[in-house]
Motif scaffolding. Structure first.
Motif, short mmCIF file in Angstrom:
data_model
loop_
_atom_site.label_atom_id
_atom_site.label_comp_id
_atom_site.label_asym_id
_atom_site.label_seq_id
_atom_site.Cartn_x
_atom_site.Cartn_y
_atom_site.Cartn_z
N ASN A 70 -6.45 1.70 1.84
CA ASN A 70 -6.07 1.79 0.34
C ASN A 70 -4.56 1.76 0.41
O ASN A 70 -3.84 1.61 -0.39
CB ASN A 70 -6.59 2.88 -0.18
N SER A 71 -4.02 2.35 1.69
CA SER A 71 -2.50 2.30 1.86
C SER A 71 -1.63 1.08 1.98
O SER A 71 -0.54 0.89 1.80
CB SER A 71 -1.93 3.35 2.96
N HIS A 72 -2.78 -0.19 2.28
CA HIS A 72 -1.96 -1.31 2.61
C HIS A 72 -1.01 -1.42 3.70
O HIS A 72 -0.01 -2.08 3.53
CB HIS A 72 -1.48 -2.08 1.19
N ASP A 73 -1.35 -0.73 4.62
CA ASP A 73 -0.54 -0.70 5.87
C ASP A 73 -1.21 -1.41 7.02
O ASP A 73 -2.12 -1.13 7.69
CB ASP A 73 -0.40 0.88 6.25
N GLU A 74 -0.58 -2.67 7.17
CA GLU A 74 -1.21 -3.65 7.95
C GLU A 74 -1.04 -3.14 9.34
O GLU A 74 -2.21 -3.22 10.15
CB GLU A 74 -0.43 -4.97 8.04
N ALA A 75 0.04 -2.51 9.97
CA ALA A 75 -0.01 -2.07 11.22
C ALA A 75 -0.98 -0.80 11.47
O ALA A 75 -1.62 -0.83 12.77
CB ALA A 75 1.36 -1.51 11.54
N LYS A 107 -3.17 -10.39 3.49
CA LYS A 107 -3.20 -11.51 2.75
C LYS A 107 -3.93 -11.15 1.30
O LYS A 107 -3.53 -11.48 0.24
CB LYS A 107 -3.78 -12.86 3.12
N ILE A 108 -5.12 -10.35 1.62
CA ILE A 108 -5.93 -9.92 0.09
C ILE A 108 -4.98 -8.92 -0.30
O ILE A 108 -4.80 -9.06 -1.67
CB ILE A 108 -7.26 -9.24 0.59
N TRP A 109 -4.31 -8.03 0.24
CA TRP A 109 -3.52 -6.96 -0.45
C TRP A 109 -2.35 -7.79 -1.08
O TRP A 109 -1.97 -7.12 -2.41
CB TRP A 109 -2.87 -6.14 0.50
N LYS A 110 -1.70 -8.80 -0.29
CA LYS A 110 -0.59 -9.71 -1.16
C LYS A 110 -1.08 -10.16 -2.35
O LYS A 110 -0.31 -10.24 -3.40
CB LYS A 110 0.03 -10.46 -0.32
N THR A 114 -2.94 -4.04 -6.31
CA THR A 114 -3.65 -2.74 -6.68
C THR A 114 -4.87 -2.66 -6.20
O THR A 114 -5.71 -1.69 -6.52
CB THR A 114 -3.81 -2.73 -8.35
N ILE A 115 -5.58 -3.64 -5.43
CA ILE A 115 -6.76 -3.56 -4.86
C ILE A 115 -6.99 -2.26 -4.13
O ILE A 115 -5.98 -1.68 -3.38
CB ILE A 115 -7.21 -4.67 -3.88
N VAL A 137 -15.02 -2.05 -4.52
CA VAL A 137 -13.88 -2.72 -4.46
C VAL A 137 -13.12 -2.85 -5.47
O VAL A 137 -13.51 -3.61 -6.44
CB VAL A 137 -13.98 -3.88 -3.47
N VAL A 138 -12.14 -1.87 -6.13
CA VAL A 138 -11.58 -2.14 -7.30
C VAL A 138 -10.70 -3.15 -7.21
O VAL A 138 -9.33 -2.64 -6.62
CB VAL A 138 -10.97 -0.74 -7.99
N VAL A 139 -10.69 -4.22 -7.51
CA VAL A 139 -9.60 -5.45 -7.33
C VAL A 139 -8.53 -5.42 -8.11
O VAL A 139 -7.65 -5.37 -7.79
CB VAL A 139 -10.38 -6.70 -7.50
N ASN A 140 -8.87 -5.24 -9.72
CA ASN A 140 -7.82 -4.67 -10.74
C ASN A 140 -8.38 -4.08 -11.65
O ASN A 140 -9.90 -3.74 -11.66
CB ASN A 140 -7.05 -6.13 -11.03
N ALA A 141 -7.77 -3.82 -12.64
CA ALA A 141 -8.25 -3.18 -13.96
C ALA A 141 -9.48 -3.88 -14.58
O ALA A 141 -10.27 -3.22 -15.21
CB ALA A 141 -7.29 -3.06 -14.86
N ASP A 142 -9.64 -5.18 -14.40
CA ASP A 142 -10.80 -6.25 -15.08
C ASP A 142 -11.88 -6.39 -13.95
O ASP A 142 -12.88 -6.67 -14.46
CB ASP A 142 -10.12 -7.23 -15.57
N LEU A 143 -11.71 -5.92 -12.68
CA LEU A 143 -12.66 -6.27 -11.89
C LEU A 143 -13.07 -5.46 -10.80
O LEU A 143 -12.21 -4.98 -9.90
CB LEU A 143 -12.30 -7.76 -11.17
N THR A 144 -14.41 -5.05 -10.79
CA THR A 144 -14.68 -4.17 -9.64
C THR A 144 -15.95 -4.76 -8.99
O THR A 144 -16.94 -5.10 -9.64
CB THR A 144 -14.97 -2.71 -10.08
#
Length: 169
Positions: A70-75, A107-110, A114-115, A137-144
């Motif tokens: 959830n932090s979107h930290d690749e390393a 790539k998913i995070w990019k 907001t995922i 998986v909350v992809v965005n406000a419209d899709l979980t």
């Protein structure tokens, strides 16, 4: 003598058990499959099977994994995966290294900035290093998406494989 008619016994109605949600059924099935695969693997390579060190808390490792995700930290995500690692979901397979897995997830995070993943339930199977995670998986406000992850850790607590199953309606 006149035979007496047989009386039928009254049958008591037994209440039906409460319905099991498809989501819980999917995770339960995934947990059984994971346990069966691990039991088979242990039988094949008893000396090499990854058994839990009492110091390794796979539930805590799984919670940390999703916090890092959830932090979107690749390393940081790369560091949580073993050198030889894989991630397989309904859309792609990322392998054979932790760098390939982390780059694929980045790539998913990019694509969806907001995922995030929300843990619903975590299941373990005795002394092995596998967790079944029931997540949203909350992809965005419209899709979980409702997803069931089967995560295997090595003896050092790093992810060796993650298989994600998408709930189908």
């Amino acid at each position: 003598k006149i035979a007496k008619p047989l009386r039928r016994r009254r049958r008591h109605k037994i209440a039906a058990p409460p319905p099991i949600s498809q989501q819980r059924l999917l995770c339960g099935g995934a947990l059984l499959l994971a346990c069966a695969l691990l039991a088979w693997r242990e039988g094949q390579t008893i000396d090499k099977a990854a058994m839990a060190d009492p110091e390794i808390d796979v539930v805590a490792l799984t919670k940390t994994y999703f916090e890092v995700w959830n932090s979107h930290d690749e390393a940081a995500l790369r560091g949580l995966h073993a050198d030889a690692s894989s991630l397989h979901d309904w859309d792609a397979t990322l392998s054979p290294t932790n760098a390939a897995v982390a780059a694929g997830v980045a790539k998913i995070w990019k694509a969806e900035p907001t995922i995030k993943c929300e843990i619903i339930d975590l299941y373990t199977c005795g002394p092995d290093l596998t967790v079944v995670a029931n997540i949203n998986v909350v992809v965005n406000a419209d899709l979980t998406l409702t997803v069931c992850d089967v995560i295997e850790f090595d003896a050092s607590g790093r992810v060796t494989s993650l298989n994600a199953f998408l709930k189908k309606d």
